[in-house]
Design a protein around this motif. Structure first.
Motif, PDB file in Angstrom:
ATOM      1  N   PRO A   1     -70.096  18.846 -24.841  1.00 12.68           N
ATOM      2  CA  PRO A   1     -69.107  18.495 -25.862  1.00 12.68           C
ATOM      3  C   PRO A   1     -69.171  19.376 -27.108  1.00 12.68           C
ATOM      4  N   TYR A   2     -70.199  20.182 -27.252  1.00 11.81           N
ATOM      5  CA  TYR A   2     -70.286  21.105 -28.389  1.00 11.81           C
ATOM      6  C   TYR A   2     -69.570  22.425 -28.106  1.00 11.81           C
TER       7      TYR A   2
ATOM      8  N   ARG B   1     -60.206  15.728 -27.111  1.00 14.36           N
ATOM      9  CA  ARG B   1     -60.792  14.491 -26.584  1.00 14.36           C
ATOM     10  C   ARG B   1     -62.288  14.675 -26.323  1.00 14.36           C
ATOM     11  N   ILE B   2     -62.660  15.784 -25.707  1.00 16.05           N
ATOM     12  CA  ILE B   2     -64.076  16.061 -25.431  1.00 16.05           C
ATOM     13  C   ILE B   2     -64.817  16.312 -26.747  1.00 16.05           C
TER      14      ILE B   2
ATOM     15  N   HIS C   1     -64.221  15.305 -29.739  1.00 10.28           N
ATOM     16  CA  HIS C   1     -64.340  14.178 -30.670  1.00 10.28           C
ATOM     17  C   HIS C   1     -65.581  13.335 -30.391  1.00 10.28           C
ATOM     18  N   GLN C   2     -66.248  13.594 -29.288  1.00  8.59           N
ATOM     19  CA  GLN C   2     -67.528  12.930 -29.008  1.00  8.59           C
ATOM     20  C   GLN C   2     -68.592  13.363 -30.018  1.00  8.59           C
ATOM     21  N   VAL C   3     -68.475  14.599 -30.508  1.00  6.11           N
ATOM     22  CA  VAL C   3     -69.520  15.148 -31.380  1.00  6.11           C
ATOM     23  C   VAL C   3     -68.991  15.721 -32.694  1.00  6.11           C
ATOM     24  N   TYR C   4     -67.689  15.940 -32.805  1.00 11.13           N
ATOM     25  CA  TYR C   4     -67.085  16.481 -34.018  1.00 11.13           C
ATOM     26  C   TYR C   4     -66.110  15.466 -34.598  1.00 11.13           C
ATOM     27  N   SER C   5     -65.954  15.487 -35.913  1.00  8.28           N
ATOM     28  CA  SER C   5     -64.930  14.651 -36.538  1.00  8.28           C
ATOM     29  C   SER C   5     -63.561  15.289 -36.297  1.00  8.28           C
TER      30      SER C   5
END
Length: 117
Positions: A5-6, A58-59, A61-65
């Motif tokens: 996700p990054y 979508r992916i 937003h698991q780790v980023y605002s």
């Protein structure tokens, strides 16, 4: 293979911006077709951009605002656009462009830095 996700959102945003930049600006290179055909062609190219941008967000937003994702997208857009305008459209980047891009990059720095104390 698991999705990172990054990194995955960045790669997808680069690809989506290549499609969108071509959709928006590709017809500027002496395209003799009528405007309505250029619009419909651009719309068709942009369809594929959405298939990359929506999963990227979508992916990611698991780790980023949302603000970080939008900032990433804008920086990637500038980089893709700069390359496109030089290599496809044959335009020059000037010092003024680079200064403007640097100020936008400075804004991105503050988005990712987090709150100032």
């Amino acid at each position: 293979m698991p999705v990172n996700p990054y990194v995955t959102p960045i790669l997808l945003l680069v690809a989506s911006n290549a499609f969108m930049t071509y959709a928006w600006y590709g017809h500027l290179k002496g395209d003799p077709r009528p405007l309505w055909i250029a619009v419909m062609t651009s719309w068709g190219v942009a369809f594929f951009e959405y298939w990359l941008a929506v999963p990227a967000n979508r992916i990611g937003h698991q780790v980023y605002s949302a603000a970080e994702l939008k900032t990433m997208q804008e920086i990637i857009t500038l980089a893709v656009f700069a390359g496109f305008s030089v290599f496809y459209l044959g335009e020059r980047l000037t010092v003024n462009h680079l200064i403007g891009f640097a100020f936008i990059g400075l804004g991105a720095f503050f988005i990712f830095k987090g709150p100032l104390h």
